[in-house]
Design a protein around this motif. Structure first.
Motif, PDB file in Angstrom:
ATOM      1  N   THR A 145      46.934  -4.870  45.695  1.00 25.94           N
ATOM      2  CA  THR A 145      45.971  -4.305  44.753  1.00 25.94           C
ATOM      3  C   THR A 145      46.695  -3.798  43.520  1.00 25.94           C
ATOM      4  O   THR A 145      47.713  -3.107  43.621  1.00 25.94           O
ATOM      5  CB  THR A 145      45.182  -3.149  45.410  1.00 25.94           C
ATOM      6  OG1 THR A 145      44.549  -3.655  46.591  1.00 25.94           O
ATOM      7  CG2 THR A 145      44.133  -2.600  44.471  1.00 25.94           C
TER       8      THR A 145
ATOM      9  N   TRP B 233      34.512 -12.108  42.959  1.00 25.14           N
ATOM     10  CA  TRP B 233      35.505 -12.837  43.750  1.00 25.14           C
ATOM     11  C   TRP B 233      36.044 -14.006  42.946  1.00 25.14           C
ATOM     12  O   TRP B 233      35.382 -14.531  42.060  1.00 25.14           O
ATOM     13  CB  TRP B 233      34.880 -13.359  45.047  1.00 25.14           C
ATOM     14  CG  TRP B 233      34.804 -12.301  46.101  1.00 25.14           C
ATOM     15  CD1 TRP B 233      33.912 -11.278  46.147  1.00 25.14           C
ATOM     16  CD2 TRP B 233      35.651 -12.152  47.223  1.00 25.14           C
ATOM     17  NE1 TRP B 233      34.153 -10.497  47.242  1.00 25.14           N
ATOM     18  CE2 TRP B 233      35.219 -11.013  47.921  1.00 25.14           C
ATOM     19  CE3 TRP B 233      36.732 -12.873  47.716  1.00 25.14           C
ATOM     20  CZ2 TRP B 233      35.844 -10.574  49.092  1.00 25.14           C
ATOM     21  CZ3 TRP B 233      37.346 -12.436  48.883  1.00 25.14           C
ATOM     22  CH2 TRP B 233      36.906 -11.297  49.561  1.00 25.14           C
TER      23      TRP B 233
ATOM     24  N   ARG C 203      42.542  -7.408  43.325  1.00 23.37           N
ATOM     25  CA  ARG C 203      43.245  -7.517  44.603  1.00 23.37           C
ATOM     26  C   ARG C 203      43.463  -8.991  44.911  1.00 23.37           C
ATOM     27  O   ARG C 203      42.512  -9.769  44.958  1.00 23.37           O
ATOM     28  CB  ARG C 203      42.458  -6.864  45.727  1.00 23.37           C
ATOM     29  CG  ARG C 203      43.175  -6.935  47.054  1.00 23.37           C
ATOM     30  CD  ARG C 203      42.607  -5.929  48.051  1.00 23.37           C
ATOM     31  NE  ARG C 203      43.208  -6.030  49.348  1.00 23.37           N
ATOM     32  CZ  ARG C 203      44.381  -5.522  49.696  1.00 23.37           C
ATOM     33  NH1 ARG C 203      45.089  -4.863  48.813  1.00 23.37           N
ATOM     34  NH2 ARG C 203      44.847  -5.656  50.913  1.00 23.37           N
TER      35      ARG C 203
ATOM     36  N   ILE D 122      50.613 -10.437  45.944  1.00 23.20           N
ATOM     37  CA  ILE D 122      49.685  -9.985  46.977  1.00 23.20           C
ATOM     38  C   ILE D 122      49.553  -8.462  46.928  1.00 23.20           C
ATOM     39  O   ILE D 122      50.540  -7.743  46.851  1.00 23.20           O
ATOM     40  CB  ILE D 122      50.174 -10.420  48.382  1.00 23.20           C
ATOM     41  CG1 ILE D 122      50.361 -11.931  48.461  1.00 23.20           C
ATOM     42  CG2 ILE D 122      49.226  -9.921  49.462  1.00 23.20           C
ATOM     43  CD1 ILE D 122      49.138 -12.745  48.194  1.00 23.20           C
TER      44      ILE D 122
ATOM     45  N   LYS E  71      41.644  -0.588  48.667  1.00 25.01           N
ATOM     46  CA  LYS E  71      41.466  -1.776  49.523  1.00 25.01           C
ATOM     47  C   LYS E  71      40.542  -2.755  48.874  1.00 25.01           C
ATOM     48  O   LYS E  71      39.695  -2.463  48.142  1.00 25.01           O
ATOM     49  CB  LYS E  71      40.923  -1.373  50.877  1.00 25.01           C
ATOM     50  CG  LYS E  71      41.936  -0.592  51.666  1.00 25.01           C
ATOM     51  CD  LYS E  71      41.451  -0.361  53.054  1.00 25.01           C
ATOM     52  CE  LYS E  71      42.519   0.332  53.860  1.00 25.01           C
ATOM     53  NZ  LYS E  71      42.215   0.451  55.226  1.00 25.01           N
TER      54      LYS E  71
ATOM     55  N   LEU F 208      44.588 -11.608  47.688  1.00 25.30           N
ATOM     56  CA  LEU F 208      44.655 -11.709  49.144  1.00 25.30           C
ATOM     57  C   LEU F 208      45.497 -12.908  49.564  1.00 25.30           C
ATOM     58  O   LEU F 208      45.740 -13.818  48.770  1.00 25.30           O
ATOM     59  CB  LEU F 208      43.239 -11.867  49.716  1.00 25.30           C
ATOM     60  CG  LEU F 208      42.225 -10.785  49.335  1.00 25.30           C
ATOM     61  CD1 LEU F 208      40.838 -11.165  49.835  1.00 25.30           C
ATOM     62  CD2 LEU F 208      42.653  -9.444  49.896  1.00 25.30           C
ATOM     63  N   THR F 209      45.864 -12.925  50.841  1.00 19.22           N
ATOM     64  CA  THR F 209      46.558 -14.085  51.406  1.00 19.22           C
ATOM     65  C   THR F 209      45.570 -15.056  52.039  1.00 19.22           C
ATOM     66  O   THR F 209      45.963 -16.157  52.433  1.00 19.22           O
ATOM     67  CB  THR F 209      47.587 -13.652  52.463  1.00 19.22           C
ATOM     68  OG1 THR F 209      46.918 -12.919  53.482  1.00 19.22           O
ATOM     69  CG2 THR F 209      48.685 -12.798  51.836  1.00 19.22           C
ATOM     70  N   GLU F 210      44.308 -14.666  52.136  1.00 20.19           N
ATOM     71  CA  GLU F 210      43.281 -15.508  52.753  1.00 20.19           C
ATOM     72  C   GLU F 210      43.115 -16.809  51.970  1.00 20.19           C
ATOM     73  O   GLU F 210      42.879 -16.793  50.767  1.00 20.19           O
ATOM     74  CB  GLU F 210      41.942 -14.758  52.791  1.00 20.19           C
ATOM     75  CG  GLU F 210      40.816 -15.545  53.382  1.00 20.19           C
ATOM     76  CD  GLU F 210      39.484 -14.809  53.315  1.00 20.19           C
ATOM     77  OE1 GLU F 210      38.478 -15.452  53.617  1.00 20.19           O
ATOM     78  OE2 GLU F 210      39.448 -13.611  52.965  1.00 20.19           O
TER      79      GLU F 210
ATOM     80  N   LYS G 118      30.835 -10.941  49.475  1.00 16.90           N
ATOM     81  CA  LYS G 118      32.003 -11.770  49.735  1.00 16.90           C
ATOM     82  C   LYS G 118      31.801 -13.184  49.199  1.00 16.90           C
ATOM     83  O   LYS G 118      30.770 -13.807  49.451  1.00 16.90           O
ATOM     84  CB  LYS G 118      32.311 -11.810  51.232  1.00 16.90           C
ATOM     85  CG  LYS G 118      33.696 -12.319  51.538  1.00 16.90           C
ATOM     86  CD  LYS G 118      34.075 -12.079  52.992  1.00 16.90           C
ATOM     87  CE  LYS G 118      35.549 -12.400  53.195  1.00 16.90           C
ATOM     88  NZ  LYS G 118      35.992 -12.123  54.533  1.00 16.90           N
TER      89      LYS G 118
ATOM     90  N   LYS H  73      44.064 -19.273  47.103  1.00 18.15           N
ATOM     91  CA  LYS H  73      43.775 -18.127  47.974  1.00 18.15           C
ATOM     92  C   LYS H  73      42.648 -17.332  47.325  1.00 18.15           C
ATOM     93  O   LYS H  73      42.308 -17.563  46.173  1.00 18.15           O
ATOM     94  CB  LYS H  73      45.036 -17.276  48.133  1.00 18.15           C
ATOM     95  CG  LYS H  73      46.158 -17.994  48.843  1.00 18.15           C
ATOM     96  CD  LYS H  73      47.389 -17.099  48.956  1.00 18.15           C
ATOM     97  CE  LYS H  73      48.476 -17.767  49.742  1.00 18.15           C
ATOM     98  NZ  LYS H  73      49.295 -18.691  48.981  1.00 18.15           N
ATOM     99  N   TYR H  74      42.098 -16.375  48.048  1.00 16.10           N
ATOM    100  CA  TYR H  74      41.018 -15.552  47.511  1.00 16.10           C
ATOM    101  C   TYR H  74      41.536 -14.241  46.922  1.00 16.10           C
ATOM    102  O   TYR H  74      42.591 -13.738  47.301  1.00 16.10           O
ATOM    103  CB  TYR H  74      39.993 -15.211  48.593  1.00 16.10           C
ATOM    104  CG  TYR H  74      39.040 -16.323  48.908  1.00 16.10           C
ATOM    105  CD1 TYR H  74      38.086 -16.735  47.976  1.00 16.10           C
ATOM    106  CD2 TYR H  74      39.066 -16.958  50.141  1.00 16.10           C
ATOM    107  CE1 TYR H  74      37.201 -17.752  48.256  1.00 16.10           C
ATOM    108  CE2 TYR H  74      38.181 -17.980  50.440  1.00 16.10           C
ATOM    109  CZ  TYR H  74      37.255 -18.372  49.498  1.00 16.10           C
ATOM    110  OH  TYR H  74      36.373 -19.385  49.783  1.00 16.10           O
ATOM    111  N   GLY H  75      40.748 -13.689  46.028  1.00 10.40           N
ATOM    112  CA  GLY H  75      40.979 -12.371  45.465  1.00 10.40           C
ATOM    113  C   GLY H  75      39.658 -11.839  44.948  1.00 10.40           C
ATOM    114  O   GLY H  75      38.652 -12.551  44.930  1.00 10.40           O
TER     115      GLY H  75
END
Length: 139
Positions: A38, A83, A49, A36, A139, A51-53, A78, A60-62
């Protein structure tokens, strides 16, 4: 005497097999939590990056971008181009890249060879190695 030699030989073989199974077949495993954040690909302006989403129950997404190509995180739509969905199982990192046009999903599979709190290294199916350093300011 002959029986003692046979038992001794069998014992040595069993010890050898036990040692091989204990030390020779150690399966490498990495933690998703270390991934998790960048990462910047060494020697480039390419970033990724993780993500934990949650994307779904398994992924999960990145997202990724390349500042050398004048692409920045704020330029990405997005869940569109740039992505991806990702999961890490032991040393297998799977990324499914999302495409704006037609909703295509392109899978990429990597083998993680090193993952610490500051370093990430993996190779693709063709043996091409990628090395990254963790950054905190992007970010």
């Amino acid at each position: 005497m002959k029986k003692s030699f046979i038992f001794l030989a069998l014992g040595a073989v069993m010890v050898a097999f036990s040692a091989c199974s204990l030390f020779g077949n150690k399966e490498v495993s990495f933690s998703e939590s270390d991934l998790i954040g960048t990462w910047q690909e060494n020697g480039t302006e390419a970033f990724v990056r993780f993500l934990t989403e949650k994307a779904d129950s398994d992924y999960k997404y990145g997202y990724e971008w390349n500042e050398a190509e004048d692409v920045f995180p704020e330029d990405l739509v997005k869940y569109g181009n740039g992505w991806f969905k990702w999961k890490l199982v032991k040393a297998d990192l799977t990324e499914i890249h999302l495409m704006d046009n037609g909703g295509a999903e392109i899978p990429k599979i990597y083998t993680v060879t090193r993952l610490t709190d500051t370093d990430l290294e993996y190779k693709d199916d063709f043996g091409v190695k990628h090395a990254f350093s963790k950054v905190v300011s992007k970010k």
